[in-house]
Design an enzyme around this catalytic site. Structure first.
Site: not given
Length: 532
Positions: A331, A393
């Site tokens: 990420d 997420d």
């Protein structure tokens, strides 16, 4: 923003997005303090040389000119010399801030901004050619109220999905004795994640993200199709336990030899499957209706996340740590490092999540929760009219404090954030701290928190398959492993456990105690174990 009103009155004014550089000249933050000036349509000219100026100049007007090949400085210098109070440049390409150097900035005293060609056509179509405009730059609030909605949806999904997965796991361990020979299984099988699966998953994520960046217009429809199928499956999985408990609609499909239908599923479940598929199809058809389609997308997204949280299991904290750390690097790299590697200087992650600005399809990836802005800022028209939170997420970590830190970073930096940068440390640190406080870190790390084969009660009679004689009553109870206690399982409400009563060997045969289900031992009063 450029606020447009008609000189002849009539309809209410409308705001349009412009991209300007405050180093040319500052714009007021309040529309009430901005001057409402006549817009001069001079798009037949590129305003690159003195002959392009009108004979009487642009006295107290804001000219609208085409982009052309000359510099912004050449255009705005001619416009300012002709008496203009500002300059709007129409561009058919991606809008970029009109730049110059410090000497040019000091020389120019009027604002210069770019307006998209599409917005120019809408202005003249909606208001005609006689219009007045005011240029202003409203401030953007640090946080939007839609963050509260996203927080509740995300944390609620993680909490409900975790509870569902845990309760199902406990129920399955307590009902090992019950064979499911019915026409349909009550629960889907869980999938345990292994280190090999983690490596394959991360490689696939990286590959897909890069492919989407370079072939977005072709692959976006593949992702939309996958989302429709997977979200309808998730919605069916979430609603089927409720439908199965309804007192009506218990009739089944007649005997047949068709695939799947030979199991004679309930008609109500077939109708539920059609309903879930119809909901995803409706979203697929109207996915670009910004007024209400986001509600369907969020509902389908939450159902998909619940299904994945229930099905995919991380059996050990070791596997969980490996997955989170790898995705942490993934990420951060694709959000903060890739801007230095791309020609546009934009993050690959943000570019793909929000849709490339030069996309011909203008489609958006559906693998996010999205809520429209709730504040009254006109900037919602320009950029990011929705706040987004990716499914990754939600599915990977858990959760609440890390999400609050993410929102704080978003408000302070005013740019897209890699949520896992904040979620992963909060998840790992709090999980480790809780395991240490409970003195269960060893079991947590290796996944040995459940007893796989819990011994039967010492007073239970031997089963028919066990030829060994029953132990004497004074035999000591086997002690459970450290940190674990014998499973305590109430009988399932649908079908009480059968009571095994052996045949009498004589008239005075003593009555036998009922046999507890396999893996479910009544709690002895003499043992107190630590909860696993």
């Amino acid at each position: 923003m450029v606020h447009v009103v008609s000189e002849t009155g009539g309809r209410k004014g409308k705001d349009y997005c412009i991209l300007y550089n405050p180093q040319w000249a500052h714009l007021p933050h309040d529309l009430g303090k901005a001057s409402l000036l006549q817009l001069r349509d001079w798009t037949a000219s590129v305003l690159c040389s003195p002959p392009d100026l009108p004979a009487k100049g642009f006295s107290n007007q804001i000219p609208l000119v085409a982009r052309g090949n000359c510099t912004f400085y050449e255009k705005v210098r001619l416009a300012q010399g002709g008496g203009a109070r500002g300059l709007l440049i129409v561009s058919k390409e991606t809008l970029v801030p009109p730049g110059g150097n410090k000497t040019q900035y000091d020389e120019i005293g009027i604002p210069v901004a770019l307006l998209s060609h599409k917005d120019m056509l809408d202005i003249f179509k909606s208001f005609g050619r006689a219009v007045r405009v005011a240029l202003y730059a409203p401030g953007e609030p640090m946080l939007d109220y839609n963050m509260v909605i996203i927080f509740v949806m995300a944390v609620g999904t993680v909490a409900l999905g975790g509870y569902w997965a845990g309760s199902r796991d406990v129920r399955k361990r307590c009902m090992k004795h019950k064979r499911d020979d019915g026409p349909e299984k009550q629960e889907d099988e869980a999938v345990d994640v292994t280190p090999v699966m983690i490596c394959v998953f991360v490689v696939m994520c990286c590959s897909m993200l890069v492919l989407l960046y370079y072939f977005y217009d072709q692959l976006v429809y593949v992702i939309i199709g996958i989302f429709c199928l997977s979200s309808s499956t998730g919605l069916y999985s979430c609603l089927s336990p409720l439908v199965q408990r309804l007192p009506l609609g218990r009739c089944r499909v007649p005997n047949n030899s068709l695939p799947y239908f030979h199991k004679r599923p309930r008609v109500s479940m077939l109708l539920l499957a059609l309903l879930c598929l119809a909901v995803s199809v409706v979203w697929g058809v109207f996915r670009n209706e910004d007024q209400w389609a986001w509600i369907l997308q969020d509902a389908l997204g939450v159902a998909f996340c619940l299904y994945m949280l229930k099905t995919i299991r991380l059996p050990t904290f070791k596997a969980c740590t490996l997955l989170l750390l790898v995705l942490f690097v993934y990420d951060v790299f694709f959000v903060f490092v890739t801007p230095f590697l791309t020609k546009s200087g934009n993050s690959i992650m943000v570019e793909v999540a929000t849709g490339p600005s030069d996309s011909a399809t203008h489609e958006k990836l559906p693998m996010v929760l999205k809520v429209p802005r709730l504040n009254a800022s006109p900037l919602a028209l320009c950029d990011r009219p929705f706040s987004l939170l990716g499914f990754g997420d939600i599915l990977v970590p858990a959760y609440g404090i890390g999400l609050l830190v993410t929102f704080m970073a978003l408000a302070l930096m005013q740019r897209g954030q890699p949520a896992l940068l904040y979620l992963v440390p909060c998840t790992l640190v709090t999980s480790c701290a809780l395991a240490l406080w409970r003195r269960e870190l060893g079991m947590f790390w290796t996944g040995s928190g459940f007893a796989k084969d819990v011994p039967q009660s010492p007073w239970a009679p031997p089963s028919a398959d066990d030829p060994q004689p029953q132990k004497d009553s004074d035999t000591s109870l086997p002690r459970p492993p450290p940190g674990e206690e014998l499973a305590k399982c109430p009988p399932p409400p649908e079908q009480p456990p059968e009571v095994s009563v052996p045949e009498e060997t004589g008239a005075g045969a003593p009555p036998q105690e009922p046999v507890s289900p396999v893996g479910c031992t009544p709690e002895p009063t003499s043992l107190v174990g630590a909860s696993a």
